[in-house]
Design a protein around this motif. Sequence first.
Motif, short mmCIF file in Angstrom:
data_model
loop_
_atom_site.label_atom_id
_atom_site.label_comp_id
_atom_site.label_asym_id
_atom_site.label_seq_id
_atom_site.Cartn_x
_atom_site.Cartn_y
_atom_site.Cartn_z
N ARG A 107 0.82 -1.20 0.00
CA ARG A 107 0.00 0.00 0.00
C ARG A 107 0.86 1.26 0.00
O ARG A 107 1.96 1.29 0.53
CB ARG A 107 -0.93 -0.01 1.21
CG ARG A 107 -2.14 -0.92 1.00
CD ARG A 107 -2.91 -1.06 2.26
NE ARG A 107 -2.02 -1.47 3.34
CZ ARG A 107 -2.19 -1.17 4.60
NH1 ARG A 107 -3.21 -0.46 4.99
NH2 ARG A 107 -1.32 -1.57 5.50
N HIS A 108 0.33 2.30 -0.59
CA HIS A 108 0.97 3.61 -0.62
C HIS A 108 1.03 4.15 0.82
O HIS A 108 0.10 3.92 1.60
CB HIS A 108 0.12 4.52 -1.51
CG HIS A 108 0.77 5.82 -1.87
ND1 HIS A 108 0.80 6.87 -0.99
CD2 HIS A 108 1.39 6.23 -3.00
CE1 HIS A 108 1.44 7.88 -1.58
NE2 HIS A 108 1.80 7.51 -2.80
N PHE A 332 3.28 12.20 -4.27
CA PHE A 332 2.44 12.13 -5.47
C PHE A 332 3.20 11.73 -6.73
O PHE A 332 2.60 11.54 -7.78
CB PHE A 332 1.76 13.49 -5.71
CG PHE A 332 0.89 13.91 -4.56
CD1 PHE A 332 -0.17 13.11 -4.16
CD2 PHE A 332 1.13 15.10 -3.88
CE1 PHE A 332 -0.99 13.50 -3.10
CE2 PHE A 332 0.32 15.48 -2.82
CZ PHE A 332 -0.74 14.68 -2.44
N GLU A 333 4.52 11.64 -6.65
CA GLU A 333 5.29 11.38 -7.87
C GLU A 333 5.29 9.92 -8.30
O GLU A 333 5.61 9.59 -9.42
CB GLU A 333 6.74 11.87 -7.69
CG GLU A 333 6.84 13.36 -7.92
CD GLU A 333 8.18 13.93 -7.51
OE1 GLU A 333 9.04 13.18 -6.98
OE2 GLU A 333 8.38 15.15 -7.69
N ASN A 334 4.93 9.02 -7.38
CA ASN A 334 4.87 7.59 -7.70
C ASN A 334 6.20 7.02 -8.18
O ASN A 334 6.23 6.18 -9.07
CB ASN A 334 3.79 7.31 -8.75
CG ASN A 334 2.42 7.31 -8.13
OD1 ASN A 334 2.29 7.12 -6.91
ND2 ASN A 334 1.40 7.54 -8.91
N ASP A 335 7.28 7.51 -7.60
CA ASP A 335 8.60 6.95 -7.89
C ASP A 335 8.76 5.69 -7.03
O ASP A 335 8.74 5.76 -5.81
CB ASP A 335 9.68 7.98 -7.55
CG ASP A 335 11.05 7.51 -7.99
OD1 ASP A 335 11.30 6.28 -7.98
OD2 ASP A 335 11.88 8.38 -8.34
N ILE A 336 8.93 4.56 -7.74
CA ILE A 336 9.00 3.28 -7.05
C ILE A 336 10.13 3.25 -6.00
O ILE A 336 9.99 2.67 -4.93
CB ILE A 336 9.20 2.13 -8.05
CG1 ILE A 336 7.95 1.97 -8.93
CG2 ILE A 336 9.51 0.82 -7.35
CD1 ILE A 336 6.75 1.38 -8.21
N LEU A 339 8.58 4.89 -3.02
CA LEU A 339 7.44 4.16 -2.44
C LEU A 339 7.83 2.85 -1.81
O LEU A 339 7.25 2.42 -0.81
CB LEU A 339 6.38 3.92 -3.51
CG LEU A 339 5.68 5.18 -4.05
CD1 LEU A 339 4.73 4.81 -5.16
CD2 LEU A 339 4.94 5.88 -2.92
N SER A 340 8.87 2.19 -2.37
CA SER A 340 9.22 0.86 -1.87
C SER A 340 9.88 0.92 -0.49
O SER A 340 10.15 -0.10 0.11
CB SER A 340 10.10 0.13 -2.87
OG SER A 340 11.26 0.90 -3.11
#
Length: 342
Positions: A107-108, A332-336, A339-340
């Motif tokens: 999950r984010h 908000f950039e959704n850079d893996i 996020l990981s």
Amino acid sequence: MKEQLEKIRQEALDALDHAGDAAELDALRVRFLGKKGELTGVLKMMGKLSAEERPVMGQAANNVRAAIEEKLEQTRLALKEKALQARLAAETIDVTIPGEPVKLGHRHPMNKALDEAKEIFISMGFQILEGPEVELADYNFTRLNIAENHPSRDRSDTFYITDDESVLLRTQTSPMQIRAMEQIKQPPIRVLAPGRVYRKDEVDATHSPMFHQIEGLVVDKGITMADLKGTLEVLIKAMYGQESVVRFRPHHFPFTEPSCEVDVQCFNCKGAGCPMCKGEGWIELLGAGMVHPDVLANCGIDPDIYSGFAFGIGLERMAMRRFKINDLRMIFENDIRFLSQF
Ligand code: PHE
């Protein structure tokens, strides 16, 4: 005739020894035992035999037929077994070869922070409510006691959908207070309403034109500021640790009276002042207050009988504190790679 039978037996058994598959086997059956087969051909000549010879030859022919049939069956089983073995060999898998690792997502961090907050409030008996992001100005401002000339209504702050400024992208989740009271009508009301909100802010490390808030609303008989303080302390301690120090500071919102802002003591410097809290020693978490009597009345709830409290939390801010993220844009950039980490 006897020799003929013997020859058929020999040939048949020989041929069956060399049969390679079910089709060959079938062809051999037809060749030797079929209606026009070799054995049948010999039997047809039985009529020419003498009465003494006939049963002897008949017996001999039956023996040959039985021998061929038995061999046919043996061969059929052997071929079947061979086919199975071949298939097993062909389909062998090496279960010791290391597998391809399956990449699981997760999950984010925003959803994690939101789910944590939801859990805490659900455990206190709150219900989760969702409402529209395209909202009426009436709900977003007017019925929340926000005056016609209030600066937050300005076109430079708010995204209006219609020219007459009656429909807008909600600037806060507080209109959900009105919707909750309209929908549930009869207190007790205990509602948590998370969702997106929009303001005309330039993007930087702490601002985004779209962000998330969690609105809370409790209305019942005898609700006081003590209930507000207790509820928010439960949230903050669950989120940031039991040792967290919470401060309630007087503030102003048109729809709550009295109003406050709630800070948590900086966990980095313990109140001394450091870069993380910009030297303040405290970190601002949310706005809250006792629901203004006029707002209750606007929703058909008698403020002489009922009272309530409300609060609004910035979810990004909460997630940033919770996960020590120092730039809002990363959320908000959704850079893996970012996020990981969570
Ligand atoms: N809606 C307010 C804001 O966006 C926060 C708030 C919610 C204040 C509820 C009081 C009660 O700043």
